[in-house]
Design a protein around this motif. Structure first.
Motif, PDB file in Angstrom:
ATOM      1  N   VAL A  53       0.852  -1.193   0.000  1.00  0.00           N
ATOM      2  CA  VAL A  53       0.000   0.000   0.000  1.00  0.00           C
ATOM      3  C   VAL A  53       0.882   1.234   0.000  1.00  0.00           C
ATOM      4  O   VAL A  53       1.863   1.306   0.756  1.00  0.00           O
ATOM      5  CB  VAL A  53      -0.918   0.023   1.251  1.00  0.00           C
ATOM      6  N   SER A  57      -1.605   6.435   1.349  1.00  0.00           N
ATOM      7  CA  SER A  57      -2.854   5.720   1.619  1.00  0.00           C
ATOM      8  C   SER A  57      -2.779   4.957   2.939  1.00  0.00           C
ATOM      9  O   SER A  57      -3.778   4.841   3.665  1.00  0.00           O
ATOM     10  CB  SER A  57      -3.155   4.739   0.482  1.00  0.00           C
ATOM     11  N   HIS A 126      -9.374  11.652   0.263  1.00  0.00           N
ATOM     12  CA  HIS A 126      -9.549  11.346  -1.164  1.00  0.00           C
ATOM     13  C   HIS A 126      -8.966  12.439  -2.058  1.00  0.00           C
ATOM     14  O   HIS A 126      -8.662  12.194  -3.228  1.00  0.00           O
ATOM     15  CB  HIS A 126     -11.029  11.151  -1.484  1.00  0.00           C
ATOM     16  N   ASP A 130      -5.237   7.879  -3.041  1.00  0.00           N
ATOM     17  CA  ASP A 130      -6.258   6.899  -3.389  1.00  0.00           C
ATOM     18  C   ASP A 130      -6.584   6.055  -2.159  1.00  0.00           C
ATOM     19  O   ASP A 130      -5.684   5.478  -1.549  1.00  0.00           O
ATOM     20  CB  ASP A 130      -5.770   5.986  -4.517  1.00  0.00           C
ATOM     21  N   VAL A 131      -7.844   6.016  -1.792  1.00  0.00           N
ATOM     22  CA  VAL A 131      -8.276   5.266  -0.612  1.00  0.00           C
ATOM     23  C   VAL A 131      -9.213   4.150  -1.041  1.00  0.00           C
ATOM     24  O   VAL A 131     -10.186   4.385  -1.756  1.00  0.00           O
ATOM     25  CB  VAL A 131      -8.989   6.181   0.410  1.00  0.00           C
ATOM     26  N   GLU A 132      -8.902   2.932  -0.617  1.00  0.00           N
ATOM     27  CA  GLU A 132      -9.728   1.774  -0.942  1.00  0.00           C
ATOM     28  C   GLU A 132     -10.276   1.176   0.342  1.00  0.00           C
ATOM     29  O   GLU A 132      -9.532   0.966   1.305  1.00  0.00           O
ATOM     30  CB  GLU A 132      -8.906   0.722  -1.681  1.00  0.00           C
ATOM     31  N   ILE A 133     -11.575   0.928   0.388  1.00  0.00           N
ATOM     32  CA  ILE A 133     -12.200   0.312   1.558  1.00  0.00           C
ATOM     33  C   ILE A 133     -12.709  -1.066   1.144  1.00  0.00           C
ATOM     34  O   ILE A 133     -13.746  -1.198   0.504  1.00  0.00           O
ATOM     35  CB  ILE A 133     -13.361   1.169   2.096  1.00  0.00           C
ATOM     36  N   ARG A 134     -11.961  -2.094   1.508  1.00  0.00           N
ATOM     37  CA  ARG A 134     -12.294  -3.450   1.067  1.00  0.00           C
ATOM     38  C   ARG A 134     -13.391  -4.086   1.915  1.00  0.00           C
ATOM     39  O   ARG A 134     -14.070  -5.001   1.455  1.00  0.00           O
ATOM     40  CB  ARG A 134     -11.035  -4.318   1.104  1.00  0.00           C
ATOM     41  N   PHE A 215      -9.599  -1.412   5.574  1.00  0.00           N
ATOM     42  CA  PHE A 215      -9.301  -0.670   4.353  1.00  0.00           C
ATOM     43  C   PHE A 215      -8.517  -1.525   3.363  1.00  0.00           C
ATOM     44  O   PHE A 215      -8.902  -1.649   2.203  1.00  0.00           O
ATOM     45  CB  PHE A 215      -8.474   0.580   4.682  1.00  0.00           C
ATOM     46  N   TYR A 216      -7.390  -2.098   3.818  1.00  0.00           N
ATOM     47  CA  TYR A 216      -6.432  -2.690   2.881  1.00  0.00           C
ATOM     48  C   TYR A 216      -6.131  -4.162   3.144  1.00  0.00           C
ATOM     49  O   TYR A 216      -5.250  -4.739   2.495  1.00  0.00           O
ATOM     50  CB  TYR A 216      -5.115  -1.905   2.929  1.00  0.00           C
ATOM     51  N   GLU A 217      -6.820  -4.780   4.112  1.00  0.00           N
ATOM     52  CA  GLU A 217      -6.563  -6.178   4.477  1.00  0.00           C
ATOM     53  C   GLU A 217      -5.123  -6.398   4.919  1.00  0.00           C
ATOM     54  O   GLU A 217      -4.547  -7.464   4.675  1.00  0.00           O
ATOM     55  CB  GLU A 217      -6.925  -7.120   3.326  1.00  0.00           C
TER      56      GLU A 217
END
Length: 253
Positions: A53, A57, A126, A130-134, A215-217
Protein backbone atom coordinates in the motif's frame (compact mmCIF):
# COMPACT_ATOMS: atom_id res chain seq x y z
CA UNK A 1 -37.56 5.32 27.92
CA UNK A 2 -37.89 9.11 28.04
CA UNK A 3 -37.10 9.80 24.39
CA UNK A 4 -37.95 13.48 24.69
CA UNK A 5 -35.32 13.98 27.40
CA UNK A 6 -32.68 12.08 25.41
CA UNK A 7 -33.58 14.09 22.31
CA UNK A 8 -33.31 17.39 24.21
CA UNK A 9 -29.82 16.57 25.53
CA UNK A 10 -28.72 15.30 22.13
CA UNK A 11 -29.97 18.35 20.21
CA UNK A 12 -28.47 20.75 22.77
CA UNK A 13 -25.05 19.09 22.52
CA UNK A 14 -25.15 18.90 18.72
CA UNK A 15 -26.01 22.61 18.56
CA UNK A 16 -22.63 23.37 20.15
CA UNK A 17 -20.92 21.88 17.09
CA UNK A 18 -22.66 24.43 14.88
CA UNK A 19 -21.69 27.28 17.21
CA UNK A 20 -18.03 26.23 17.21
CA UNK A 21 -17.75 25.15 13.59
CA UNK A 22 -14.27 26.61 13.16
CA UNK A 23 -12.86 24.70 16.11
CA UNK A 24 -14.94 21.53 15.69
CA UNK A 25 -14.59 20.93 11.94
CA UNK A 26 -12.31 23.36 10.13
CA UNK A 27 -9.35 22.99 12.49
CA UNK A 28 -9.20 19.14 12.39
CA UNK A 29 -9.55 19.14 8.58
CA UNK A 30 -6.68 21.62 8.22
CA UNK A 31 -4.54 19.59 10.62
CA UNK A 32 -5.22 16.41 8.66
CA UNK A 33 -4.37 18.15 5.39
CA UNK A 34 -1.05 19.26 6.89
CA UNK A 35 -0.32 15.68 7.96
CA UNK A 36 -0.80 14.51 4.38
CA UNK A 37 1.36 17.31 2.99
CA UNK A 38 4.18 16.96 5.55
CA UNK A 39 4.23 13.17 5.88
CA UNK A 40 3.58 12.64 2.19
CA UNK A 41 6.43 14.94 1.17
CA UNK A 42 8.95 14.21 3.95
CA UNK A 43 8.41 10.50 4.52
CA UNK A 44 6.37 9.34 1.54
CA UNK A 45 9.24 10.16 -0.80
CA UNK A 46 11.45 7.74 1.18
CA UNK A 47 8.87 5.02 1.84
CA UNK A 48 7.09 4.08 -1.34
CA UNK A 49 4.95 1.23 -0.03
CA UNK A 50 4.10 -0.65 3.17
CA UNK A 51 2.57 -4.11 2.70
CA UNK A 52 1.80 -3.25 -0.89
CA UNK A 53 0.00 0.00 0.00
CA UNK A 54 1.37 3.43 -0.87
CA UNK A 55 2.52 5.31 2.20
CA UNK A 56 0.05 8.16 1.72
CA UNK A 57 -2.85 5.72 1.62
CA UNK A 58 -1.40 3.63 4.46
CA UNK A 59 -1.60 6.49 6.99
CA UNK A 60 -5.26 7.36 6.26
CA UNK A 61 -6.73 4.93 8.85
CA UNK A 62 -4.19 6.10 11.43
CA UNK A 63 -5.05 9.75 10.85
CA UNK A 64 -8.76 9.00 11.08
CA UNK A 65 -8.24 7.08 14.31
CA UNK A 66 -6.13 9.89 15.76
CA UNK A 67 -8.84 12.44 15.00
CA UNK A 68 -11.61 10.12 16.17
CA UNK A 69 -10.04 9.40 19.55
CA UNK A 70 -9.14 13.01 20.27
CA UNK A 71 -12.54 14.40 19.34
CA UNK A 72 -14.61 11.65 20.95
CA UNK A 73 -12.87 12.25 24.26
CA UNK A 74 -12.87 16.06 24.10
CA UNK A 75 -16.51 16.34 22.97
CA UNK A 76 -17.85 14.00 25.65
CA UNK A 77 -15.64 15.29 28.47
CA UNK A 78 -16.50 18.95 27.90
CA UNK A 79 -20.16 18.09 27.30
CA UNK A 80 -20.62 16.67 30.81
CA UNK A 81 -18.01 18.80 32.59
CA UNK A 82 -19.54 22.16 31.67
CA UNK A 83 -22.92 21.38 33.33
CA UNK A 84 -20.91 20.37 36.43
CA UNK A 85 -18.94 23.61 36.26
CA UNK A 86 -22.02 25.87 36.08
CA UNK A 87 -24.15 23.68 38.37
CA UNK A 88 -26.86 22.71 35.89
CA UNK A 89 -25.93 19.04 36.21
CA UNK A 90 -28.10 18.87 39.35
CA UNK A 91 -31.14 19.89 37.33
CA UNK A 92 -30.44 17.00 34.97
CA UNK A 93 -29.93 14.56 37.83
CA UNK A 94 -33.16 15.64 39.53
CA UNK A 95 -35.21 15.36 36.31
CA UNK A 96 -37.35 12.25 35.64
CA UNK A 97 -34.67 10.66 33.50
CA UNK A 98 -32.52 7.61 34.18
CA UNK A 99 -28.73 7.59 34.17
CA UNK A 100 -28.86 5.43 31.01
CA UNK A 101 -30.85 8.15 29.22
CA UNK A 102 -28.44 10.85 30.41
CA UNK A 103 -25.46 8.88 29.10
CA UNK A 104 -27.29 8.09 25.87
CA UNK A 105 -27.91 11.79 25.21
CA UNK A 106 -24.41 13.07 26.00
CA UNK A 107 -22.41 10.14 24.61
CA UNK A 108 -24.65 9.81 21.57
CA UNK A 109 -24.05 13.45 20.66
CA UNK A 110 -20.28 13.20 21.21
CA UNK A 111 -20.06 10.03 19.11
CA UNK A 112 -22.18 11.60 16.36
CA UNK A 113 -19.86 14.61 16.16
CA UNK A 114 -16.84 12.33 15.89
CA UNK A 115 -18.45 10.21 13.16
CA UNK A 116 -19.34 13.32 11.16
CA UNK A 117 -15.76 14.51 11.49
CA UNK A 118 -14.44 11.06 10.54
CA UNK A 119 -16.51 11.16 7.34
CA UNK A 120 -15.13 14.63 6.54
CA UNK A 121 -11.56 13.43 7.15
CA UNK A 122 -12.13 10.43 4.85
CA UNK A 123 -13.47 12.75 2.14
CA UNK A 124 -10.45 15.05 2.63
CA UNK A 125 -8.09 12.07 2.27
CA UNK A 126 -9.55 11.35 -1.16
CA UNK A 127 -8.24 14.74 -2.30
CA UNK A 128 -4.65 13.68 -1.58
CA UNK A 129 -4.40 9.91 -2.03
CA UNK A 130 -6.26 6.90 -3.39
CA UNK A 131 -8.28 5.27 -0.61
CA UNK A 132 -9.73 1.77 -0.94
CA UNK A 133 -12.20 0.31 1.56
CA UNK A 134 -12.29 -3.45 1.07
CA UNK A 135 -14.57 -4.17 4.05
CA UNK A 136 -17.06 -1.30 4.43
CA UNK A 137 -19.07 -3.09 7.13
CA UNK A 138 -16.06 -3.65 9.36
CA UNK A 139 -14.81 -0.15 8.67
CA UNK A 140 -18.12 1.23 9.98
CA UNK A 141 -18.02 -1.20 12.89
CA UNK A 142 -14.59 -0.03 14.05
CA UNK A 143 -15.54 3.59 13.40
CA UNK A 144 -18.77 3.48 15.41
CA UNK A 145 -17.44 1.22 18.17
CA UNK A 146 -14.38 3.41 18.68
CA UNK A 147 -16.43 6.63 18.68
CA UNK A 148 -18.89 5.27 21.24
CA UNK A 149 -16.25 3.68 23.46
CA UNK A 150 -14.01 6.72 23.66
CA UNK A 151 -16.98 9.05 24.03
CA UNK A 152 -17.83 6.99 27.11
CA UNK A 153 -14.21 7.33 28.21
CA UNK A 154 -14.43 11.09 27.69
CA UNK A 155 -17.67 11.17 29.69
CA UNK A 156 -15.81 9.50 32.57
CA UNK A 157 -12.97 12.04 32.31
CA UNK A 158 -15.49 14.90 32.34
CA UNK A 159 -16.98 13.64 35.59
CA UNK A 160 -13.57 12.94 37.13
CA UNK A 161 -12.06 16.33 36.22
CA UNK A 162 -12.35 19.17 38.69
CA UNK A 163 -10.74 21.79 36.44
CA UNK A 164 -10.46 22.63 32.76
CA UNK A 165 -6.79 21.69 32.75
CA UNK A 166 -7.64 18.11 33.77
CA UNK A 167 -9.89 17.75 30.75
CA UNK A 168 -6.79 17.90 28.55
CA UNK A 169 -4.46 15.99 30.85
CA UNK A 170 -5.25 12.43 29.76
CA UNK A 171 -5.88 13.17 26.04
CA UNK A 172 -2.63 15.13 25.65
CA UNK A 173 -0.30 13.15 27.89
CA UNK A 174 -1.62 9.63 27.34
CA UNK A 175 -3.98 9.17 24.39
CA UNK A 176 -2.13 11.21 21.74
CA UNK A 177 1.29 9.61 22.44
CA UNK A 178 -0.31 6.15 22.41
CA UNK A 179 -1.87 6.85 19.00
CA UNK A 180 1.41 8.09 17.53
CA UNK A 181 3.26 5.07 18.97
CA UNK A 182 0.51 2.62 18.01
CA UNK A 183 1.36 2.13 14.36
CA UNK A 184 -0.67 5.03 13.02
CA UNK A 185 2.10 6.13 10.65
CA UNK A 186 4.10 2.92 10.29
CA UNK A 187 3.90 -0.85 10.53
CA UNK A 188 5.38 -2.27 13.72
CA UNK A 189 7.24 -4.78 11.52
CA UNK A 190 9.54 -1.86 10.67
CA UNK A 191 10.65 -1.74 14.33
CA UNK A 192 13.37 -3.84 15.98
CA UNK A 193 12.04 -7.04 17.54
CA UNK A 194 12.27 -5.70 21.10
CA UNK A 195 10.21 -2.59 20.32
CA UNK A 196 7.67 -4.70 18.44
CA UNK A 197 7.00 -6.57 21.68
CA UNK A 198 6.81 -3.31 23.62
CA UNK A 199 4.34 -1.86 21.10
CA UNK A 200 2.06 -4.86 21.55
CA UNK A 201 1.36 -3.52 25.06
CA UNK A 202 -0.11 -0.38 23.51
CA UNK A 203 -3.93 -0.84 23.42
CA UNK A 204 -4.38 1.72 20.64
CA UNK A 205 -2.32 -0.50 18.30
CA UNK A 206 -5.21 -2.98 18.16
CA UNK A 207 -7.71 -0.28 17.20
CA UNK A 208 -5.52 1.17 14.45
CA UNK A 209 -4.56 -2.27 13.16
CA UNK A 210 -8.14 -3.52 12.92
CA UNK A 211 -9.30 -0.29 11.32
CA UNK A 212 -6.49 -0.42 8.74
CA UNK A 213 -7.37 -4.05 7.93
CA UNK A 214 -10.89 -2.95 6.95
CA UNK A 215 -9.30 -0.67 4.35
CA UNK A 216 -6.43 -2.69 2.88
CA UNK A 217 -6.56 -6.18 4.48
CA UNK A 218 -3.21 -5.54 6.13
CA UNK A 219 -2.75 -5.48 9.89
CA UNK A 220 -0.10 -5.84 12.57
CA UNK A 221 -2.25 -8.05 14.81
CA UNK A 222 -5.15 -10.45 14.33
CA UNK A 223 -8.44 -8.78 13.45
CA UNK A 224 -10.20 -11.01 15.98
CA UNK A 225 -7.93 -9.67 18.71
CA UNK A 226 -8.70 -6.10 17.59
CA UNK A 227 -12.45 -6.75 17.83
CA UNK A 228 -12.04 -8.37 21.25
CA UNK A 229 -9.99 -5.42 22.46
CA UNK A 230 -12.55 -2.78 21.45
CA UNK A 231 -15.29 -4.92 23.05
CA UNK A 232 -13.21 -5.10 26.25
CA UNK A 233 -12.73 -1.30 26.30
CA UNK A 234 -16.46 -0.81 25.80
CA UNK A 235 -17.39 -3.12 28.67
CA UNK A 236 -14.87 -1.44 31.00
CA UNK A 237 -16.20 2.04 30.17
CA UNK A 238 -19.83 0.96 30.59
CA UNK A 239 -18.97 -0.60 33.96
CA UNK A 240 -17.24 2.56 35.16
CA UNK A 241 -20.15 4.77 34.06
CA UNK A 242 -22.59 2.45 35.87
CA UNK A 243 -20.45 2.63 39.03
CA UNK A 244 -20.27 6.44 38.83
CA UNK A 245 -24.05 6.84 38.78
CA UNK A 246 -24.58 4.10 41.36
CA UNK A 247 -22.21 5.71 43.87
CA UNK A 248 -22.72 9.35 42.83
CA UNK A 249 -18.96 9.79 42.39
CA UNK A 250 -18.28 13.53 41.97
CA UNK A 251 -21.93 14.07 41.12
CA UNK A 252 -23.42 14.46 44.58
CA UNK A 253 -22.73 17.74 46.34
Amino acid sequence: MNFEAVKSIYIFEMARMRRTLLQSVVSPVLSTSLYFIVFGAAIGSRIEEIDGVSYGSFIVPGLMMLTLLQNSISNASFGIYFPKFVGTIYEVLSAPISFFEIVLGYVGAAASKSLILGAIILATAHLFVDVEIRHPFWMLFFLVATAVTFSLFGFIIGIWADGFEKLQLIPLLIITPLVFLGGSFYSIEMLPEFWQKVTLANPVLYLVSGFRWSFYETSDVSVGVSIAMIAFFLVVCLTLVWWIFKTGYKLKA
